[in-house]
Design a protein around this motif. Structure first.
Motif, PDB file in Angstrom:
ATOM      1  N   MET A 140       0.714  -1.326   0.004  1.00  0.00           N
ATOM      2  CA  MET A 140       0.117  -0.017  -0.081  1.00  0.00           C
ATOM      3  C   MET A 140       1.010   1.196  -0.160  1.00  0.00           C
ATOM      4  O   MET A 140       1.850   1.313   0.486  1.00  0.00           O
ATOM      5  CB  MET A 140      -0.939   0.120   1.332  1.00  0.00           C
ATOM      6  CG  MET A 140      -1.883   1.029   1.419  1.00  0.00           C
ATOM      7  SD  MET A 140      -3.230   0.625   2.355  1.00  0.00           S
ATOM      8  CE  MET A 140      -4.034   2.301   2.606  1.00  0.00           C
ATOM      9  N   LEU A 141       0.436   2.180  -0.844  1.00  0.00           N
ATOM     10  CA  LEU A 141       1.184   3.597  -0.973  1.00  0.00           C
ATOM     11  C   LEU A 141       0.971   4.515   0.344  1.00  0.00           C
ATOM     12  O   LEU A 141      -0.175   4.632   0.787  1.00  0.00           O
ATOM     13  CB  LEU A 141       0.896   4.263  -2.084  1.00  0.00           C
ATOM     14  CG  LEU A 141       1.102   3.474  -3.640  1.00  0.00           C
ATOM     15  CD1 LEU A 141       0.846   4.241  -4.686  1.00  0.00           C
ATOM     16  CD2 LEU A 141       2.805   3.250  -3.513  1.00  0.00           C
ATOM     17  N   THR A 142       2.132   5.253   0.549  1.00  0.00           N
ATOM     18  CA  THR A 142       1.938   6.198   1.576  1.00  0.00           C
ATOM     19  C   THR A 142       1.145   7.373   1.002  1.00  0.00           C
ATOM     20  O   THR A 142       1.020   7.385  -0.088  1.00  0.00           O
ATOM     21  CB  THR A 142       3.331   6.695   2.090  1.00  0.00           C
ATOM     22  OG1 THR A 142       3.876   7.314   1.075  1.00  0.00           O
ATOM     23  CG2 THR A 142       4.095   5.536   2.678  1.00  0.00           C
ATOM     24  N   PRO A 143       0.610   8.098   1.709  1.00  0.00           N
ATOM     25  CA  PRO A 143      -0.294   9.389   1.237  1.00  0.00           C
ATOM     26  C   PRO A 143       0.563  10.155   0.388  1.00  0.00           C
ATOM     27  O   PRO A 143      -0.039  10.563  -0.680  1.00  0.00           O
ATOM     28  CB  PRO A 143      -0.568  10.150   2.532  1.00  0.00           C
ATOM     29  CG  PRO A 143      -0.700   9.145   3.606  1.00  0.00           C
ATOM     30  CD  PRO A 143       0.184   8.199   3.389  1.00  0.00           C
ATOM     31  N   PRO A 144       1.833  10.676   0.691  1.00  0.00           N
ATOM     32  CA  PRO A 144       2.583  11.417  -0.257  1.00  0.00           C
ATOM     33  C   PRO A 144       2.761  10.478  -1.752  1.00  0.00           C
ATOM     34  O   PRO A 144       2.596  11.130  -2.810  1.00  0.00           O
ATOM     35  CB  PRO A 144       4.019  11.608   0.264  1.00  0.00           C
ATOM     36  CG  PRO A 144       3.870  11.360   1.873  1.00  0.00           C
ATOM     37  CD  PRO A 144       2.584  10.280   1.603  1.00  0.00           C
ATOM     38  N   HIS A 145       2.952   9.226  -1.718  1.00  0.00           N
ATOM     39  CA  HIS A 145       3.109   8.540  -2.938  1.00  0.00           C
ATOM     40  C   HIS A 145       1.886   8.415  -3.594  1.00  0.00           C
ATOM     41  O   HIS A 145       1.686   8.312  -4.643  1.00  0.00           O
ATOM     42  CB  HIS A 145       3.636   7.104  -2.395  1.00  0.00           C
ATOM     43  CG  HIS A 145       5.078   7.114  -2.285  1.00  0.00           C
ATOM     44  ND1 HIS A 145       5.655   7.170  -1.015  1.00  0.00           N
ATOM     45  CD2 HIS A 145       6.105   6.922  -2.987  1.00  0.00           C
ATOM     46  CE1 HIS A 145       7.019   7.214  -0.934  1.00  0.00           C
ATOM     47  NE2 HIS A 145       7.244   7.142  -2.229  1.00  0.00           N
ATOM     48  N   GLU A 146       0.788   8.162  -2.737  1.00  0.00           N
ATOM     49  CA  GLU A 146      -0.726   8.142  -3.431  1.00  0.00           C
ATOM     50  C   GLU A 146      -0.850   9.471  -4.452  1.00  0.00           C
ATOM     51  O   GLU A 146      -1.594   9.443  -5.565  1.00  0.00           O
ATOM     52  CB  GLU A 146      -1.813   8.080  -2.444  1.00  0.00           C
ATOM     53  CG  GLU A 146      -1.993   6.562  -1.939  1.00  0.00           C
ATOM     54  CD  GLU A 146      -2.498   5.583  -3.140  1.00  0.00           C
ATOM     55  OE1 GLU A 146      -3.085   6.239  -4.173  1.00  0.00           O
ATOM     56  OE2 GLU A 146      -2.257   4.416  -2.947  1.00  0.00           O
TER      57      GLU A 146
ATOM     58  N   ALA B 275       9.842   6.058  -7.767  1.00  0.00           N
ATOM     59  CA  ALA B 275      10.937   6.259  -7.366  1.00  0.00           C
ATOM     60  C   ALA B 275      11.268   7.244  -6.355  1.00  0.00           C
ATOM     61  O   ALA B 275      11.498   8.435  -6.833  1.00  0.00           O
ATOM     62  CB  ALA B 275      12.237   6.189  -8.318  1.00  0.00           C
ATOM     63  N   ASP B 276      11.601   6.967  -5.136  1.00  0.00           N
ATOM     64  CA  ASP B 276      11.901   8.307  -4.255  1.00  0.00           C
ATOM     65  C   ASP B 276      13.330   8.378  -3.764  1.00  0.00           C
ATOM     66  O   ASP B 276      13.710   9.329  -3.033  1.00  0.00           O
ATOM     67  CB  ASP B 276      11.150   8.344  -2.963  1.00  0.00           C
ATOM     68  CG  ASP B 276      11.372   7.142  -2.061  1.00  0.00           C
ATOM     69  OD1 ASP B 276      12.173   6.430  -2.134  1.00  0.00           O
ATOM     70  OD2 ASP B 276      10.599   7.128  -0.906  1.00  0.00           O
ATOM     71  N   PHE B 277      14.079   7.391  -4.247  1.00  0.00           N
ATOM     72  CA  PHE B 277      15.675   7.317  -4.057  1.00  0.00           C
ATOM     73  C   PHE B 277      16.054   7.337  -2.792  1.00  0.00           C
ATOM     74  O   PHE B 277      16.939   7.518  -2.425  1.00  0.00           O
ATOM     75  CB  PHE B 277      16.468   8.387  -4.955  1.00  0.00           C
ATOM     76  CG  PHE B 277      15.754   8.623  -6.443  1.00  0.00           C
ATOM     77  CD1 PHE B 277      16.544   7.541  -7.247  1.00  0.00           C
ATOM     78  CD2 PHE B 277      15.116   9.692  -6.927  1.00  0.00           C
ATOM     79  CE1 PHE B 277      16.208   7.869  -8.509  1.00  0.00           C
ATOM     80  CE2 PHE B 277      14.619   9.568  -8.163  1.00  0.00           C
ATOM     81  CZ  PHE B 277      15.271   8.760  -8.953  1.00  0.00           C
ATOM     82  N   GLY B 278      15.158   6.854  -1.849  1.00  0.00           N
ATOM     83  CA  GLY B 278      15.458   6.663  -0.292  1.00  0.00           C
ATOM     84  C   GLY B 278      15.410   8.000   0.305  1.00  0.00           C
ATOM     85  O   GLY B 278      16.020   8.274   1.353  1.00  0.00           O
ATOM     86  N   LEU B 279      15.205   9.279  -0.480  1.00  0.00           N
ATOM     87  CA  LEU B 279      15.385  10.297   0.357  1.00  0.00           C
ATOM     88  C   LEU B 279      14.082  10.981   1.006  1.00  0.00           C
ATOM     89  O   LEU B 279      14.072  11.936   1.465  1.00  0.00           O
ATOM     90  CB  LEU B 279      15.749  11.505  -0.831  1.00  0.00           C
ATOM     91  CG  LEU B 279      16.999  11.187  -1.733  1.00  0.00           C
ATOM     92  CD1 LEU B 279      17.277  12.164  -2.884  1.00  0.00           C
ATOM     93  CD2 LEU B 279      18.232  11.156  -0.602  1.00  0.00           C
ATOM     94  N   ALA B 280      13.085  10.143   0.776  1.00  0.00           N
ATOM     95  CA  ALA B 280      11.724  10.763   1.490  1.00  0.00           C
ATOM     96  C   ALA B 280      11.362  12.036   1.265  1.00  0.00           C
ATOM     97  O   ALA B 280      10.689  12.743   2.186  1.00  0.00           O
ATOM     98  CB  ALA B 280      12.138  10.434   3.084  1.00  0.00           C
ATOM     99  N   ASN B 281      11.690  12.440  -0.115  1.00  0.00           N
ATOM    100  CA  ASN B 281      10.986  13.803  -0.612  1.00  0.00           C
ATOM    101  C   ASN B 281      10.493  13.686  -2.019  1.00  0.00           C
ATOM    102  O   ASN B 281      11.353  14.485  -2.809  1.00  0.00           O
ATOM    103  CB  ASN B 281      12.271  14.836  -0.208  1.00  0.00           C
ATOM    104  CG  ASN B 281      11.627  16.205  -0.190  1.00  0.00           C
ATOM    105  OD1 ASN B 281      10.583  16.425  -0.294  1.00  0.00           O
ATOM    106  ND2 ASN B 281      12.699  17.398  -0.143  1.00  0.00           N
TER     107      ASN B 281
ATOM    108  N   GLU C 157       8.256  14.274  -3.941  1.00  0.00           N
ATOM    109  CA  GLU C 157       7.966  15.524  -4.624  1.00  0.00           C
ATOM    110  C   GLU C 157       8.986  16.563  -5.098  1.00  0.00           C
ATOM    111  O   GLU C 157       8.952  17.333  -6.019  1.00  0.00           O
ATOM    112  CB  GLU C 157       6.766  16.342  -4.099  1.00  0.00           C
ATOM    113  CG  GLU C 157       5.588  15.343  -3.996  1.00  0.00           C
ATOM    114  CD  GLU C 157       4.471  15.483  -3.115  1.00  0.00           C
ATOM    115  OE1 GLU C 157       3.271  15.876  -3.550  1.00  0.00           O
ATOM    116  OE2 GLU C 157       4.750  16.055  -1.784  1.00  0.00           O
ATOM    117  N   VAL C 158      10.096  16.415  -4.558  1.00  0.00           N
ATOM    118  CA  VAL C 158      11.214  17.366  -5.079  1.00  0.00           C
ATOM    119  C   VAL C 158      12.220  16.471  -5.624  1.00  0.00           C
ATOM    120  O   VAL C 158      12.760  16.942  -6.722  1.00  0.00           O
ATOM    121  CB  VAL C 158      11.765  17.895  -3.733  1.00  0.00           C
ATOM    122  CG1 VAL C 158      13.210  18.659  -3.984  1.00  0.00           C
ATOM    123  CG2 VAL C 158      11.054  18.622  -2.868  1.00  0.00           C
TER     124      VAL C 158
END
Length: 177
Positions: free
Chosen positions: A1-7, A35-41, A43-44
């Motif tokens: 399940m995707l997290t809210p930012p990923h949704e 792909a969030d590259f493990g940076l947890a950001n 959208e940037v």
């Protein structure tokens, strides 16, 4: 399940595919890679993609960047079976600001993400508008960023092995473990 930012990112990416008139199957929509590259950001610094085919010889993908989203600096190094991945980006929608090795563009249009500037070292700017394309040769450092509308990019390349990509930023993990 995707997290809210990923949704949120997935929803926006699918909207951009629609704006670009890129038709995806339900399976492709459901399997959209974020792909969030493990940076947890994400959208940037992130990238959304659909892989159509990835064989021993060729790969075809659709990439989406949200408005002002950046795919971090990286290269595709020599592999046991070739000199590294060669890829051609073709802009389908929006503007893509691509930075590659070469003479630095002094008055760049965009900058790396704030706080991560130390991980960006190449600044030869190529601006791709819809219908324009550029080929990135193996082992070439590059990064790219979308303009204010976001961007949709078709990628045509030799075999893709994302796990072998080398990022300038040592914090990055390209493939989820």
């Amino acid at each position: 399940m995707l997290t809210p930012p990923h949704e949120r990112v997935k929803k926006h990416a699918l909207e951009l595919f629609e704006r670009a008139s890129i038709v995806l199957s339900e399976a492709e929509k459901n399997n959209l890679e974020i792909a969030d590259f493990g940076l947890a950001n994400v959208e940037v610094s992130g990238l959304q993609l659909v892989t159509y085919v990835n064989t021993e010889k060729v790969c075809a993908k659709e990439l989406v960047l949200l408005p002002h989203q950046t795919c971090p600096e990286h290269k595709h190094p020599k592999r046991s079976f070739d000199e590294g991945k060669e890829e051609t980006f073709r802009c389908r929608y929006g503007l893509v600001y691509l930075y590659v090795e070469g003479e630095e563009t002094k008055s760049r249009t965009v900058n790396p993400p704030i706080g991560d500037e130390q991980y960006y070292t190449v600044f030869h700017e190529i601006i791709l508008q819809p219908g324009e394309q550029y080929t990135i040769y193996p082992n070439t450092l590059h990064w790219f960023k979308a303009g204010e509308e976001g961007a949709v990019i078709s990628e045509f390349s030799t075999r893709s092995t994302d796990e072998t990509d080398v990022f300038t930023d040592p914090r990055i993990k390209r493939v989820n473990e």
